[in-house]
Design an enzyme around this catalytic site. Sequence first.
Site, mmCIF file in Angstrom:
data_model
loop_
_atom_site.group_PDB
_atom_site.id
_atom_site.type_symbol
_atom_site.label_atom_id
_atom_site.label_comp_id
_atom_site.label_asym_id
_atom_site.label_seq_id
_atom_site.Cartn_x
_atom_site.Cartn_y
_atom_site.Cartn_z
ATOM 1 C CG HIS A 140 -1.132 -1.288 4.318
ATOM 2 N ND1 HIS A 140 -0.158 -1.283 5.292
ATOM 3 C CD2 HIS A 140 -0.528 -0.845 3.179
ATOM 4 C CE1 HIS A 140 0.981 -0.861 4.757
ATOM 5 N NE2 HIS A 140 0.788 -0.591 3.475
ATOM 6 C CD GLU A 141 -1.746 -0.190 -0.489
ATOM 7 O OE1 GLU A 141 -1.416 0.931 -0.899
ATOM 8 O OE2 GLU A 141 -0.912 -1.051 -0.140
ATOM 9 C CG HIS A 144 0.189 3.978 2.408
ATOM 10 N ND1 HIS A 144 1.308 4.277 3.143
ATOM 11 C CD2 HIS A 144 0.320 2.668 2.056
ATOM 12 C CE1 HIS A 144 2.093 3.198 3.219
ATOM 13 N NE2 HIS A 144 1.501 2.209 2.576
ATOM 14 C CD GLU A 172 4.743 0.664 3.244
ATOM 15 O OE1 GLU A 172 3.810 -0.148 3.418
ATOM 16 O OE2 GLU A 172 4.719 1.526 2.349
#
Length: 282
Positions: A140-141, A144, A172
Amino acid sequence: MAAMGRYDREVVPYTNRTHMVIRSPQAERQLWESRYTKQKKIWASESRIVDPLHPDSVRVRRIAEKVIRATYRTLPINSSHDGTKSPKRQTSHLEGFEWEVILLNDHDHNALCAPGGHIAVTAGLVEQFTDAEIAFCIAHEIGHIVARHYSEILYAKWFPLPLILPFFQRTEMEADHIGTLLLGAAGFHPYASLLYFQKAAMIDRASWTPQDRIPLHPSDKRRVEHLYQPKIMEEAMRLYKEAPPDEGISSQATREGFSFRQTMGDACKLISTRLRRVLTGR
Ligand SMILES: [Zn+2]
């Protein structure tokens, strides 16, 4: 707009969303590398960085490596930041990263990734979550970073937060989307993303973690419903089945064929029902 300096229209890899970014990849990396270096010095002065040879550090590094390898394998690095009018999928900002993964002594279950390839994971995540769930949090990070969210125009300070909150929350969910695809490509079952939210919700509920005054993140229920869309899960499953055997447990999917997938499908229905109960209290 002129006061903003450079801004570009780019296309996010994996999701193909067009967005505006306010920094060049070089400026983005410089800014975040200097911020991260300062932060890392603070962590070091507080003795919060776990020994890189500690088994937990080794474990988290191995997991992150799989996700990083999957990112580069599924995202051919070609320079698309050529200044032409029609935006292409932007991937050149991932060139030349010097990836580093550190583990922090912290009970929280969290991870962060800064442009340049600096990943920090908290010990609470490693203690309470499985390899696949940790992989989702890291993916997920990285999502980004792939999507250049930290340079997206929404993150500029000129806008009052309540005004841009829905757009902010959409980034998000986009990181969740990219993260789930990377999870599959790294050889971890994509449903682990749903398990991650289930477990995180249960832990937060049990520890009475105070909520943000303004909820920056969308609700876990909304995030799970978003990920559960066939277009995301089917693509993640395809990447999972195509993941090289050494990337993880993907060989299970082909070895056991339909029955394995069916079992996971049933497990997921169960997870969704349980998750809904956890999130809604019903
Ligand atoms: Zn995020």
